[in-house]
Design a protein around this motif. Structure first.
Motif, mmCIF file in Angstrom:
data_model
loop_
_atom_site.group_PDB
_atom_site.id
_atom_site.type_symbol
_atom_site.label_atom_id
_atom_site.label_comp_id
_atom_site.label_asym_id
_atom_site.label_seq_id
_atom_site.Cartn_x
_atom_site.Cartn_y
_atom_site.Cartn_z
ATOM 1 N N VAL A 191 8.849 0.318 -16.727
ATOM 2 C CA VAL A 191 8.015 -0.701 -16.805
ATOM 3 C C VAL A 191 7.047 -1.418 -15.142
ATOM 4 O O VAL A 191 5.882 -2.221 -15.429
ATOM 5 N N LEU A 192 6.761 -0.378 -14.944
ATOM 6 C CA LEU A 192 5.994 -0.731 -13.439
ATOM 7 C C LEU A 192 5.189 -0.537 -13.143
ATOM 8 O O LEU A 192 4.958 1.183 -13.218
ATOM 9 N N THR A 193 4.391 -0.194 -12.174
ATOM 10 C CA THR A 193 3.337 0.339 -11.807
ATOM 11 C C THR A 193 4.083 1.234 -10.708
ATOM 12 O O THR A 193 4.678 0.821 -9.928
ATOM 13 N N ILE B 194 6.457 0.402 -8.174
ATOM 14 C CA ILE B 194 8.247 1.417 -8.302
ATOM 15 C C ILE B 194 8.426 1.032 -6.422
ATOM 16 O O ILE B 194 9.299 1.363 -6.285
ATOM 17 N N GLY B 195 7.305 1.653 -5.952
ATOM 18 C CA GLY B 195 7.477 1.764 -4.370
ATOM 19 C C GLY B 195 8.230 0.429 -3.595
ATOM 20 O O GLY B 195 9.036 0.282 -3.014
ATOM 21 N N LEU C 49 9.264 -2.141 -5.854
ATOM 22 C CA LEU C 49 10.960 -2.065 -5.791
ATOM 23 C C LEU C 49 12.050 -1.281 -5.024
ATOM 24 O O LEU C 49 13.571 -1.224 -4.757
ATOM 25 N N MET C 50 11.796 0.019 -4.514
ATOM 26 C CA MET C 50 12.699 0.884 -4.131
ATOM 27 C C MET C 50 13.063 0.718 -2.343
ATOM 28 O O MET C 50 14.174 0.134 -1.699
ATOM 29 N N GLN C 51 11.725 -0.279 -1.551
ATOM 30 C CA GLN C 51 12.000 -0.882 -0.887
ATOM 31 C C GLN C 51 13.366 -1.735 -0.683
ATOM 32 O O GLN C 51 14.354 -2.400 -0.380
ATOM 33 N N ILE C 52 12.617 -2.841 -1.659
ATOM 34 C CA ILE C 52 14.136 -4.146 -2.578
ATOM 35 C C ILE C 52 15.297 -3.660 -2.304
ATOM 36 O O ILE C 52 16.442 -4.073 -1.825
ATOM 37 N N MET C 53 15.172 -2.006 -3.215
ATOM 38 C CA MET C 53 17.583 -1.510 -3.531
ATOM 39 C C MET C 53 17.815 -1.126 -2.478
ATOM 40 O O MET C 53 18.461 -1.766 -1.955
ATOM 41 N N LYS C 54 16.508 -0.727 -0.814
ATOM 42 C CA LYS C 54 16.966 -0.725 -0.100
ATOM 43 C C LYS C 54 17.253 -1.738 0.802
ATOM 44 O O LYS C 54 18.111 -2.168 2.223
ATOM 45 N N ASN C 55 16.957 -3.136 0.755
ATOM 46 C CA ASN C 55 17.216 -4.135 1.303
ATOM 47 C C ASN C 55 18.938 -4.337 0.674
ATOM 48 O O ASN C 55 20.027 -4.890 1.393
#
Lengths: 356, 507
Positions: B170-172, B176-177, B179-185
């Motif tokens: 559902v993301l632009t 997405i970029g 979200l990837m950073q959040i997942m790494k955090n």
């Protein structure tokens, strides 16, 4: 997958039947609790429906308007509309039929047909008005149809009192040429007021089914009911279909009202309150799963139990309210189909495991 | 130390259909573990089993080495398992904080201690870099922020193991970029993530390990450093997959669609299209690149008669079609693969056969004098199902029961077979797996080669770059530039999409 489709078709029949059985059981328990013998109670209800030809004929007479009301609710519902206004549309149909039946002079048979046709048109437009309000102005049909019920009731009372008044707070009797009664049919059922209206109801159930399932109009109506967005994207006119659905729904209610006047009483009473038939139609449609044939089943059940309950009260002194509870429970179990489905699932799973 | 999640030999059947067949999933603490599979491969079933929504028929689950029997989602929560659902479960008129604390509100006497809650939410948000406003109402915030609220909900409940169910669908690209950073955090703070997806690039970018399942079967687990996109794709699909769209250079002819100075009002009253002009020629695919919400939806709706045009003109084969009824435009030769296939493309309660004639049901041979001819309808449906390889048990199966990819194939069959002069494809591959994407791109190119005009609207830059013959960049309701795909790249397009720098030939 094919088998799961068959399962779902089976469920469509099985769930209402199970709901009826569960309803009867719960109702029976309540009778026990109130200190009555449910077996005596139910058998007197049964007697009141099937006990003699007169009872059977009167039951079918009571069922007839319920079929029309149920069809009206179900038809609108298939298009995604909740027509609470069947009651008002029914009253408009009664009034139109009473008017044409009393004032117009036409040959026998044709007179009845014209009276029904006028009732159809009047009620259709009355229902269609609510549809138009929704399609054009976005007013929710539940609000408008509830309000229009009151308008219909009081307008009908006023019209009868002002233009149509006959004997004792009733409209003038219709001319015999407009009657839907048949002497031989009445005689067959020992004088019961069963009339041609029942045949009309069955025919219109078929017509409803055919219209919904077999025609391009029905395809559009159902598509709009299921998913108005996709229907619009595919080039269908959603507003037109909302209007059309309410028009047809109202017309069905109107025929019901007409057969009630032309077939049963021959006139229309000034009434302090609603007939209740239109509201019962919601329950009938629900029991019938919004399927035209299901509606016949629902009306037979609803009308049969209600009518049979009078006998129970007369003969055994068990209050009719206990049958109202049974009906309520049936509706509850149909509405809570998931409960029944869950029970079915448990049962099937156990079978499935033992097969393996 | 034992693995934090061990699902061993999990088998789950539904009415004789085996959704999971002896599947293993072993996730180590502190890793991002991808669960890869096509639509309908059984990923969601496996995760719903872990989350306690389903009970496995066979196999066992161990959390932190201890064997557990997860009977319901509450128990999963107690075990520290949290799920970020693909379809958000948020109360729209409530604030971010109210949504997060729902069900476990901090009390101050009989009252909810909203101050304290807001403080806690803010702390959590800062700690993981989630950047949410605790006081904002859900209906006022972006999809990306709504998703971060879902993540916060699981963190607030003390989740240590987070399941992300296709979070990027559902993301632009920008979101997405983020979200990837959040997942790494999250993993750097000691959380463990199971990432359900079928997007291979995202797996390569962010994951440590990948478990692949195919048609309910366990295929294997690989370390990301030992694999590549091609390898993952062929493991997932079970055959070699090409990512390059196979096509010859376009040979465009005369214009089919001409849009001039189009002005259209958006949903919020302001003009969403502000004098937009473009042209699509026969035999070419024009791709529209842009960030979501720059007027793409309004453009499609204006062309197809679903939205009123304030000014400007739309010509189809040199005939004006602006503000005509949708049906007239369809009959004039416009096909439309809508962005939201569930909402706009299908009547899910109709059979797949009935859906095949959604625009043509009233025409011969499907109807005669207003009466449907179901024999003709289903015969036609059988033909399309075969021709377009729609995987369905039969033409009588409700569209709802089909997988997303097959639903989309059904829509494409319907739109392409009508042979429209202009085919509008909006996000035609959204949420689909690589096999289905390959098929759909092939069909678009086939239409082009048959001399039809194709208008492709997509948020996926790779799709735009691979499929289009020309690319028009849309920004704030205008075309800000037209570029050739072979002469541009992500960076240039990204810049133009953000409103910076103009390409050549902008109108």
């Amino acid at each position: 997958m094919i088998s799961s489709m068959q399962t779902s078709r089976w469920n469509a029949i099985l769930i209402p039947v199970l709901a009826v059985i569960l309803g009867l059981i719960v109702g029976g328990l309540l009778m026990l609790l109130m200190g009555y013998n449910p077996i005596v109670g139910y058998s007197s209800v049964f007697q009141g429906i099937f006990g003699n030809m007169y009872f059977m004929g009167e039951t079918l007479r009571a069922v007839t308007p319920l079929i029309f009301a149920g069809l009206a609710v179900a038809f609108a519902f298939r298009t995604g509309l909740f027509n609470i206004g069947v009651e008002g549309q029914f009253i408009i149909g009664q009034l139109a039929a009473a008017w044409v039946g009393a004032f117009w002079t036409l040959p026998t048979g044709l007179h009845a047909a014209v009276a029904i046709l006028v009732a159809m048109i009047a009620s259709g437009l009355y229902g269609g008005f609510a549809g138009w309000l929704k399609a054009r102005l976005g007013v929710h049909e539940v609000i408008t149809t509830i309000m229009l019920n009151y308008v219909a009731l009081f307008a009908a009372n006023w019209t009868i009192r002002t233009y149509l008044i006959g004997a004792s707070e009733r409209s003038k009797d219709i001319l015999p040429s407009a009657s839907l009664q048949a002497q031989w049919l009445s005689d067959l059922f020992e004088g019961a007021r069963i009339n041609w209206g029942l045949l009309l109801a069955l025919i219109f159930a078929l017509v409803c089914y055919w219209l919904l399932m077999k025609t391009t109009t029905g395809y559009e109506l159902r598509a709009v009911g299921f998913n108005p967005h996709a229907a619009e994207y595919a080039g269908m006119n959603v507003s037109k279909n909302i209007f059309l659905s309410m028009l047809i729904s109202g017309a069905l209610a109107g025929i019901g009202g007409a057969t009630d006047v032309l077939g049963v009483n021959g006139n229309m009473a000034i009434s302090a309150g609603f007939t209740g038939i239109g509201f019962d139609g919601i329950a009938v449609a629900l029991i019938g799963n919004n399927n035209p044939f299901g509606v016949i089943f629902g009306a037979l059940l609803f009308g049969g139990l209600s009518f049979g309950a009078d006998n129970m009260q007369r003969v055994e002194g068990i209050p009719t309210e206990s049958i109202q509870i049974v009906i309520s429970m049936v509706i509850y179990f149909v509405a809570a189909a998931s409960v029944v489905n869950w029970l079915l699932g448990k049962f099937r799973r156990r079978q499935g495991v033992s097969q393996k | 130390m034992p693995a934090v999640v061990e699902m061993l030999g999990i088998t789950k059947r539904f009415n004789g259909f085996t959704a999971n067949d002896n599947i293993n999933l072993i996730v180590q603490k502190g890793e991002i573990h991808a669960l890869l599979g096509e639509n309908g491969a059984g990923k969601s079933t496996l995760m719903n089993t872990l989350f306690g929504l389903y009970q496995p028929d066979e196999g066992e689950i161990r959390i932190r080495g201890e064997r557990v029997n997860i009977t319901d989602p509450n128990m999963a929560n107690r075990l520290g398992i949290g799920m970020v659902h693909q379809h958000f479960m948020l109360v729209e008129p409530f604030t971010v904080t109210e949504n997060i604390i729902l069900g476990m509100e901090p009390k101050l006497g009989a009252k909810i201690d909203i101050r304290k809650a807001e403080r806690q939410v803010q702390e959590l948000s800062d700690r993981y870099g989630l950047r949410v406003d605790p006081k904002a109402k859900i209906r006022d915030i972006s999809v990306g922020m709504q998703q971060r609220v879902e993540i916060l909900k699981t963190l607030y409940r003390g989740a240590e193991i987070l399941i992300f169910d296709e979070p990027t669908a559902v993301l632009t690209p920008q979101e997405i970029g983020e979200l990837m950073q959040i997942m790494k955090n999250l993993v750097s703070e000691g959380k463990t993530i199971i990432f359900i997806t079928h997007k291979l690039k995202e797996i390569m970018a962010v994951c440590d390990t990948c478990t692949i399942i195919r048609k309910g079967q366990y295929i294997g687990s690989v370390a990301i450093q030992d694999t590549n996109v091609d390898d993952l794709a062929s493991k997932m699909v079970g055959r070699h997959v090409t990512f390059e769209v196979d096509k010859t250079p376009a040979q465009p002819k005369g214009p089919v669609l001409q849009v001039q100075n189009l002005v259209v009002e958006g949903n919020r009253g302001a003009d969403a299209l502000r004098g937009l002009s473009l042209e699509v020629r026969a035999g070419e695919i024009l791709g529209i690149a842009g960030i979501e919400g720059n007027g793409q939806s309004e453009l499609i709706e204006a062309i197809t008669g679903l939205r009123k045009i304030k000014s400007g003109s739309v010509l189809l084969n040199n005939k004006p079609i602006e503000n005509k009824k949708t049906r007239q435009i369809v009959e004039a030769g416009v096909g439309h693969i809508p962005e939201d296939r569930h909402k706009h493309g299908l009547v899910l309660d109709y059979t797949i056969g009935e859906n095949m004639v959604l625009q043509t049901y009233y025409q011969s041979p499907f109807a005669k004098r207003g009466v449907l001819r179901y024999n003709a309808i289903y015969e036609y449906a059988r033909k399309l199902i075969k021709q377009f390889d729609v995987r369905t048990p039969s033409e009588f199966t409700p569209a709802r029961a089909l997988s997303g990819g097959n639903q989309q194939k059904g829509i494409i069959a319907r739109e392409v077979d009508r042979n429209p002069d202009l085919l509008i494809a909006a996000q035609p591959t959204r949420g689909l797996d690589v096999g289905a994407i390959e098929f759909i791109h092939k069909k678009l190119v086939e239409q082009r080669d048959a001399g039809k005009a194709v208008l492709l609207i997509s948020l996926e830059l790779d799709e735009i770059l691979n499929v289009s013959d020309r690319i028009a960049v849309i920004y704030e309701g205008q075309i800000v530039g037209i570029v050739q795909p072979e002469e541009t790249d992500h960076d240039q397009l990204g810049l133009m999409m953000a409103g910076g720098g103009k390409g050549k030939g902008g109108k």
